[in-house]
Design an enzyme around this catalytic site. Sequence first.
Site, mmCIF file in Angstrom:
data_model
loop_
_atom_site.group_PDB
_atom_site.id
_atom_site.type_symbol
_atom_site.label_atom_id
_atom_site.label_comp_id
_atom_site.label_asym_id
_atom_site.label_seq_id
_atom_site.Cartn_x
_atom_site.Cartn_y
_atom_site.Cartn_z
ATOM 1 N N SER A 140 0.842 -1.424 -0.054
ATOM 2 C CA SER A 140 -0.156 -0.121 0.041
ATOM 3 C C SER A 140 0.689 1.281 0.047
ATOM 4 O O SER A 140 2.255 1.244 0.404
ATOM 5 C CB SER A 140 -0.983 -0.197 1.401
ATOM 6 O OG SER A 140 -1.370 1.312 1.571
ATOM 7 N N TYR A 153 -2.299 -0.556 10.785
ATOM 8 C CA TYR A 153 -2.288 -0.802 9.363
ATOM 9 C C TYR A 153 -1.034 -0.702 8.446
ATOM 10 O O TYR A 153 -0.649 -1.448 7.826
ATOM 11 C CB TYR A 153 -3.629 -0.224 8.557
ATOM 12 C CG TYR A 153 -3.745 -0.443 7.121
ATOM 13 C CD1 TYR A 153 -4.171 -1.730 6.790
ATOM 14 C CD2 TYR A 153 -3.455 0.597 6.196
ATOM 15 C CE1 TYR A 153 -4.361 -2.053 5.574
ATOM 16 C CE2 TYR A 153 -3.517 0.267 4.950
ATOM 17 C CZ TYR A 153 -3.706 -1.099 4.618
ATOM 18 O OH TYR A 153 -4.305 -1.421 3.341
HETATM 19 P P1 NDP Z 1 -12.036 -5.570 -0.095
HETATM 20 O O1 NDP Z 1 -12.642 -5.466 1.275
HETATM 21 O O2 NDP Z 1 -12.792 -5.184 -1.077
HETATM 22 O O3 NDP Z 1 -11.379 -6.983 -0.349
HETATM 23 C C1 NDP Z 1 -10.868 -7.797 0.690
HETATM 24 C C2 NDP Z 1 -10.555 -9.089 0.427
HETATM 25 O O4 NDP Z 1 -9.741 -9.736 1.493
HETATM 26 C C3 NDP Z 1 -11.819 -9.669 0.270
HETATM 27 O O5 NDP Z 1 -11.902 -10.820 -0.627
HETATM 28 C C4 NDP Z 1 -11.756 -10.654 1.714
HETATM 29 O O6 NDP Z 1 -12.474 -11.939 1.400
HETATM 30 C C5 NDP Z 1 -10.404 -10.882 1.958
HETATM 31 N N1 NDP Z 1 -10.031 -11.157 3.286
HETATM 32 C C6 NDP Z 1 -9.936 -10.239 4.438
HETATM 33 N N2 NDP Z 1 -9.779 -10.911 5.595
HETATM 34 C C7 NDP Z 1 -9.714 -12.474 5.043
HETATM 35 C C8 NDP Z 1 -9.339 -13.458 6.032
HETATM 36 N N3 NDP Z 1 -9.478 -13.499 7.489
HETATM 37 N N4 NDP Z 1 -9.508 -14.747 5.361
HETATM 38 C C9 NDP Z 1 -9.436 -14.795 3.909
HETATM 39 N N5 NDP Z 1 -9.831 -13.753 3.250
HETATM 40 C C10 NDP Z 1 -9.923 -12.546 3.878
HETATM 41 O O7 NDP Z 1 -10.521 -4.531 -0.153
HETATM 42 P P2 NDP Z 1 -9.461 -4.313 -1.311
HETATM 43 O O8 NDP Z 1 -9.905 -5.207 -2.676
HETATM 44 O O9 NDP Z 1 -9.338 -2.972 -1.380
HETATM 45 O O10 NDP Z 1 -8.316 -4.701 -0.522
HETATM 46 C C11 NDP Z 1 -7.385 -6.109 -1.036
HETATM 47 C C12 NDP Z 1 -6.035 -5.681 -0.657
HETATM 48 O O11 NDP Z 1 -5.409 -4.350 -1.052
HETATM 49 C C13 NDP Z 1 -5.709 -5.434 0.896
HETATM 50 O O12 NDP Z 1 -4.667 -6.263 1.302
HETATM 51 C C14 NDP Z 1 -5.713 -4.170 1.220
HETATM 52 O O13 NDP Z 1 -4.797 -3.825 2.414
HETATM 53 C C15 NDP Z 1 -5.077 -3.630 -0.077
HETATM 54 N N6 NDP Z 1 -4.964 -2.282 -0.349
HETATM 55 C C16 NDP Z 1 -6.325 -1.552 -0.651
HETATM 56 C C17 NDP Z 1 -6.270 -0.209 -1.054
HETATM 57 C C18 NDP Z 1 -7.654 0.609 -1.073
HETATM 58 O O14 NDP Z 1 -7.637 1.662 -0.929
HETATM 59 N N7 NDP Z 1 -8.740 -0.303 -1.464
HETATM 60 C C19 NDP Z 1 -5.126 0.604 -1.115
HETATM 61 C C20 NDP Z 1 -3.914 -0.332 -0.920
HETATM 62 C C21 NDP Z 1 -3.929 -1.564 -0.713
HETATM 63 P P3 NDP Z 1 -13.788 -12.510 2.479
HETATM 64 O O15 NDP Z 1 -14.263 -11.231 3.398
HETATM 65 O O16 NDP Z 1 -14.751 -13.240 1.489
HETATM 66 O O17 NDP Z 1 -12.926 -13.346 3.545
HETATM 67 C C1 8X3 Z 2 -5.035 1.562 1.551
HETATM 68 C C2 8X3 Z 2 -4.695 2.796 1.189
HETATM 69 O O1 8X3 Z 2 -4.246 5.250 2.133
HETATM 70 O O2 8X3 Z 2 -6.155 3.892 3.016
HETATM 71 O O3 8X3 Z 2 -3.987 0.910 1.836
HETATM 72 O O4 8X3 Z 2 -3.966 3.337 3.712
HETATM 73 S S1 8X3 Z 2 -4.842 4.043 2.583
#
Ligand code: NDP
Ligand code: 8X3
Length: 253
Positions: A140, A153
Amino acid sequence: SNIAPKTAIVTGATSGFGDAIARRLVAEGWRIVATGRRRDRLDALVEALGGPDVVHPLCFDIRDEEATSTALATLPDAFADISVLVNNAGLALGTGAAQDSDLEQWRTMIDTNVTGLVTITRLLLDRLIAQRGLIVNLASIASNWPYPGGNVYGGTKAFVKQFSLGLRCDLSAQGVRVTSIEPGLSESEFTLVRTGGDKAAYDALYGGANPLQPEDIAETVRWVVSLPSHVNINSVEIMPVSQSWAPFKIHRD
Ligand code: NDP
Ligand code: 8X3
């Protein structure tokens, strides 16, 4: 083509980036192992992407080592030779200052983003080495830049980035590639999860901001995966044009 499809595993494919990455890789001819806890979403993904010969669902909680290793042990032969691991499953919980934060939420982030990611990576390492494969880790901008309320985080995501670079050192002689992807503001369920379902917070964060979309991250993964096998992208930081930097703040007594 007459080239047998290769297999990628995408963790957290039930939403957001993981869902878009799975769709994009299938469009590029990959077989996908799709993971997450929400079985209904996994089943819908299998259906949408061409059925069980194309997508194999694995429903487990990535915080649970036993569940993770049991799930991986059930992979059918056609999905067993994994050459790409996309470590995407992860979450943020809470936006408050450290002194106002809940220790249980901190533990959940560490258990998921750090321990879960490390566990599945270790469990798949022999297969990835056998395939001279590729590991793509979702870090991130929070890996690189602190912000108020980012505390644990940001710490977990800094770990993900540095773990990625460390893996590079250990795996380069094996021909295994490792990439850290570091997205900024992106629209997904991330903020709803982080705020416990606060739709007003979601609207306030993304409103008028033209944030990144999951497809933008999927395109980046497609690019990283498609490069010749001698090319390693170490890290990619991506923001929407609307997002940039502010001055340092100075607290005055
Ligand atoms: P979402 O919440 O849309 O998706 C998160 C995914 O992670 C879901 O499919 C969820 O599946 C899975 N997940 C969470 N906890 C568990 C668990 N305990 N076991 C198995 N699966 C799990 O978020 P994003 O798509 O945005 O996030 C994806 C990644 O990108 C994350 O690592 C996040 O930190 C990172 N990220 C996101 C950003 C943003 O601004 N959106 C920016 C930078 C990085 P389920 O709930 O079905 O288990
Ligand atoms: C997700 C982006 O800026 O919310 O990783 O941390 S931020």
